[in-house]
Design a protein around this motif. Structure first.
Motif, PDB file in Angstrom:
ATOM      1  N   LEU A 213       0.829  -1.205   0.000  1.00  0.00           N
ATOM      2  CA  LEU A 213       0.000   0.000   0.000  1.00  0.00           C
ATOM      3  C   LEU A 213       0.864   1.256   0.000  1.00  0.00           C
ATOM      4  O   LEU A 213       0.463   2.304  -0.525  1.00  0.00           O
ATOM      5  N   ARG A 230      -7.545 -12.332   4.518  1.00  0.00           N
ATOM      6  CA  ARG A 230      -6.766 -12.206   5.757  1.00  0.00           C
ATOM      7  C   ARG A 230      -7.642 -12.323   7.000  1.00  0.00           C
ATOM      8  O   ARG A 230      -7.222 -12.865   8.026  1.00  0.00           O
TER       9      ARG A 230
ATOM     10  N   TYR B 284       3.841   2.127 -13.864  1.00  0.00           N
ATOM     11  CA  TYR B 284       2.989   1.323 -12.993  1.00  0.00           C
ATOM     12  C   TYR B 284       1.587   1.921 -12.977  1.00  0.00           C
ATOM     13  O   TYR B 284       1.428   3.137 -12.899  1.00  0.00           O
ATOM     14  N   PRO B 285       0.559   1.079 -13.058  1.00  0.00           N
ATOM     15  CA  PRO B 285      -0.809   1.605 -13.069  1.00  0.00           C
ATOM     16  C   PRO B 285      -1.159   2.195 -11.705  1.00  0.00           C
ATOM     17  O   PRO B 285      -0.671   1.731 -10.680  1.00  0.00           O
ATOM     18  N   ALA B 287      -3.435   3.017  -8.353  1.00  0.00           N
ATOM     19  CA  ALA B 287      -4.313   2.167  -7.549  1.00  0.00           C
ATOM     20  C   ALA B 287      -5.757   2.332  -8.007  1.00  0.00           C
ATOM     21  O   ALA B 287      -6.197   3.439  -8.312  1.00  0.00           O
ATOM     22  N   PHE B 289      -8.128   1.447  -5.980  1.00  0.00           N
ATOM     23  CA  PHE B 289      -8.826   1.344  -4.696  1.00  0.00           C
ATOM     24  C   PHE B 289      -8.418   2.551  -3.866  1.00  0.00           C
ATOM     25  O   PHE B 289      -7.501   3.292  -4.243  1.00  0.00           O
ATOM     26  N   ILE B 291      -6.568   4.047  -1.100  1.00  0.00           N
ATOM     27  CA  ILE B 291      -5.393   3.598  -0.347  1.00  0.00           C
ATOM     28  C   ILE B 291      -5.575   3.795   1.167  1.00  0.00           C
ATOM     29  O   ILE B 291      -5.286   2.876   1.954  1.00  0.00           O
ATOM     30  N   GLU B 294      -7.979   1.270   2.595  1.00  0.00           N
ATOM     31  CA  GLU B 294      -7.408  -0.081   2.654  1.00  0.00           C
ATOM     32  C   GLU B 294      -6.414  -0.212   3.804  1.00  0.00           C
ATOM     33  O   GLU B 294      -6.359  -1.234   4.474  1.00  0.00           O
ATOM     34  N   ARG B 295      -5.659   0.861   4.014  1.00  0.00           N
ATOM     35  CA  ARG B 295      -4.714   0.873   5.132  1.00  0.00           C
ATOM     36  C   ARG B 295      -5.480   0.654   6.455  1.00  0.00           C
ATOM     37  O   ARG B 295      -5.063  -0.128   7.315  1.00  0.00           O
ATOM     38  N   ARG B 297      -8.536  -0.686   6.828  1.00  0.00           N
ATOM     39  CA  ARG B 297      -9.096  -2.044   6.882  1.00  0.00           C
ATOM     40  C   ARG B 297      -8.018  -3.039   7.298  1.00  0.00           C
ATOM     41  O   ARG B 297      -8.245  -3.919   8.123  1.00  0.00           O
ATOM     42  N   LEU B 298      -6.857  -2.885   6.707  1.00  0.00           N
ATOM     43  CA  LEU B 298      -5.763  -3.806   6.998  1.00  0.00           C
ATOM     44  C   LEU B 298      -5.379  -3.739   8.471  1.00  0.00           C
ATOM     45  O   LEU B 298      -5.241  -4.766   9.148  1.00  0.00           O
ATOM     46  N   LEU B 299      -5.226  -2.528   8.967  1.00  0.00           N
ATOM     47  CA  LEU B 299      -4.812  -2.378  10.364  1.00  0.00           C
ATOM     48  C   LEU B 299      -5.899  -2.886  11.308  1.00  0.00           C
ATOM     49  O   LEU B 299      -5.600  -3.293  12.432  1.00  0.00           O
ATOM     50  N   THR B 301      -7.357  -5.606  10.987  1.00  0.00           N
ATOM     51  CA  THR B 301      -7.269  -7.078  11.065  1.00  0.00           C
ATOM     52  C   THR B 301      -6.061  -7.529  11.870  1.00  0.00           C
ATOM     53  O   THR B 301      -5.725  -8.699  11.890  1.00  0.00           O
ATOM     54  N   THR B 302      -5.410  -6.580  12.505  1.00  0.00           N
ATOM     55  CA  THR B 302      -4.092  -6.925  13.030  1.00  0.00           C
ATOM     56  C   THR B 302      -3.778  -6.098  14.259  1.00  0.00           C
ATOM     57  O   THR B 302      -4.371  -5.042  14.466  1.00  0.00           O
ATOM     58  N   PRO B 304      -0.589  -4.169  16.554  1.00  0.00           N
ATOM     59  CA  PRO B 304       0.420  -3.208  16.108  1.00  0.00           C
ATOM     60  C   PRO B 304       1.434  -3.925  15.214  1.00  0.00           C
ATOM     61  O   PRO B 304       1.880  -5.031  15.543  1.00  0.00           O
ATOM     62  N   VAL B 305       1.762  -3.307  14.093  1.00  0.00           N
ATOM     63  CA  VAL B 305       2.692  -3.936  13.164  1.00  0.00           C
ATOM     64  C   VAL B 305       3.983  -3.131  13.135  1.00  0.00           C
ATOM     65  O   VAL B 305       3.974  -1.938  12.882  1.00  0.00           O
ATOM     66  N   LYS B 306       5.076  -3.810  13.378  1.00  0.00           N
ATOM     67  CA  LYS B 306       6.385  -3.158  13.286  1.00  0.00           C
ATOM     68  C   LYS B 306       6.805  -3.291  11.831  1.00  0.00           C
ATOM     69  O   LYS B 306       7.272  -4.344  11.387  1.00  0.00           O
TER      70      LYS B 306
END
Lengths: 310, 310
Positions: A213, A230, B284-285, B287, B289, B291, B294-295, B297-299, B301-302, B304-306
């Motif tokens: 992303l 996921r 590169y095309p 996005a 979506f 961005i 999506e960031r 939504r992703l976070l 599902t999880t 804290p991500v290092k």
């Protein structure tokens, strides 16, 4: 690029990577017990000194050169004896971001593209859905003498319906036996099947999705459905565990490659392929013509030839 | 391997390699006037110092990395917009030992195998002979987003019948117009056709055939019929000259690459491909979506991500 001089391939520690990573046929599989950051078979710090990542990358360059030679011998043998039909099929499965594309690029990319046959399987098309799930797979088998690679495979057809589509069990479960039968047929036809599950952690997947992303040159690799999949992480892990245990047979074994560390993943898959080629007792086929006579014929078509001219 | 540090791609001297090597459409071609040991476009000794072979090999490593990036953009673009269908088709023709396989290995091998689609054409099979000569060619076209490579091609069907089989002219000559028409169709469908004749000398072919006879790991590449074809060298050169002149069109040009020196051959073909990709205005095309969303939504599902953990 690193100048690695006369750096030879170092054998894995503790036995062949095949033995270290193979799923025991029929045995239960608990993916939670396999650390995606572990590095089975990687020699200790007395060998990989001063930096095991750089060491593994240099080893990969050497392994790649050996794989290229082995692949050429397989190819040469098939050309000399088309009846035999021997080939290797590498099946790659993983969660999104598990590293299938990277493995193809870095490991398979070391071999001569003439002898490699790659096929990626996306969601089935309308036409494919009208056929048996193995229809598109059978059409994509590698020709004799080549290394085939399936980037995703028929295993999607037992995973996606079960986890993503919540299809009834009697749709996907009978497919296990069909897959067994299919892979046995392949083996009988001279196809050596090597099935690899690239095992990444949940947090590593999040990191890699975030990286996609955050990098405009990687947006094309991202799809919102990746997050949907996921969100069913545990279901997928359970489904994979069953597939690995159920379909990891003696003739077509499954290997679980810890894949959070890309340099280990590539090193391990390269060794798996090398060990697989080793079982084939490869060599260059002998000449099927009279060498002395061909030399004479050739020299008859030409004046004096300075063989070592440049 | 050589540690080449921050060595950039150096532009060819005297203009694009495409312009230096392209056959003028319609113009007469005299292959005897093109020295197979020449090196058009290669910079002079003030650049390639101290050794132009080693220099060209290091340049090839850089060119390969750029080709891999360009190929990835082509692939990404096709994935984002499947309707466009853009792809590149490299057609390789040469006398035996001309270096087709080596070119595939060293130049095409630099790109991600996922985006490369290679097909080698041998003598037609019984089934292929029952069809129009373009039937097997049409079935082997590369998918959108890929670099296709034909190792031999439909051009065999105007060369071999004429020279080897002494077939009547009205069998092979009408095929020129069919090939023109076919290649125009391809171009209309988004296929960029790049046709390369690897031009080796008679004496270089003899050297390479002898080397095959003298090396047991190369016997599988040798076939007695190679000497039969060699005995018709002049006829083949004349037939090639006509093909190059007749079928070197604006939409699907022919390039003659002097190929006695393998390091020049690879360098030149890599530049040809790079210049061809350059005409496609790749990128590169964007996005398709949101961005930020999506960031989020992703976070969701999880934990804290290092992100920069290793």
């Amino acid at each position: 690029m690193v100048d690695d001089g006369d750096f030879d391939v170092v054998a894995p520690t503790g036995g062949a990577v095949r033995d270290l990573l193979q799923v025991r046929p029929g045995g239960p599989v608990d993916l939670a017990e396999i650390d995606p950051r572990s590095t089975p078979g990687l020699p200790g710090p007395e060998v990989t000194w001063p930096d095991r990542k750089a060491w593994a990358r240099r080893q990969l360059a050497r392994l790649g050169a050996e794989l290229a030679d082995q692949q050429e011998m397989l190819f040469a043998g098939a050309k000399a004896d088309p009846g035999v039909g021997r080939r290797v099929l590498l099946v790659l499965q993983a969660m999104d971001c598990g590293g299938k594309d990277g493995t193809v690029k870095r490991v398979v990319g070391a071999m001569n593209p003439l002898g490699v046959h790659i096929r990626a399987f996306g969601p089935p098309t309308a036409e494919e859905l009208r056929h048996h799930f193995l229809w598109r797979i059978r059409r994509a088998l590698p020709p004799p003498g080549s290394l085939g690679v399936f980037n995703r495979s028929h295993y999607e057809d037992v995973l996606v319906p079960r986890v993503q589509e919540r299809a009834p069990e009697d749709l996907w479960r009978p497919r296990y036996a069909e897959i067994d039968e299919f892979e046995r047929e392949l083996t009988d036809a001279g196809v050596v099947v090597v099935k690899v599950f690239l095992h990444i952690s949940n947090v590593e997947q999040a990191r890699r999705l975030l990286a996609r992303l955050d990098d405009p040159t990687k947006h094309w690799k991202y799809h919102p459905s990746d997050v949907d999949a996921r969100s069913r992480w545990d279901d997928y892990q359970a489904a994979y565990a069953e597939v690995l245990a159920r379909c990891g047979t003696e003739v077509a074994p499954w290997y679980v490659v810890p894949a959070d560390r890309k340099w280990y993943r590539d090193w391990a898959v390269a060794h798996l392929l090398r060990e697989t080629f080793d079982t084939l007792d490869l060599g260059y086929p002998p000449a099927d013509f009279d060498i002395a006579r061909e030399r004479e014929r050739l020299l008859g078509t030409t004046g004096p030839v300075k063989v070592n001219g440049s």
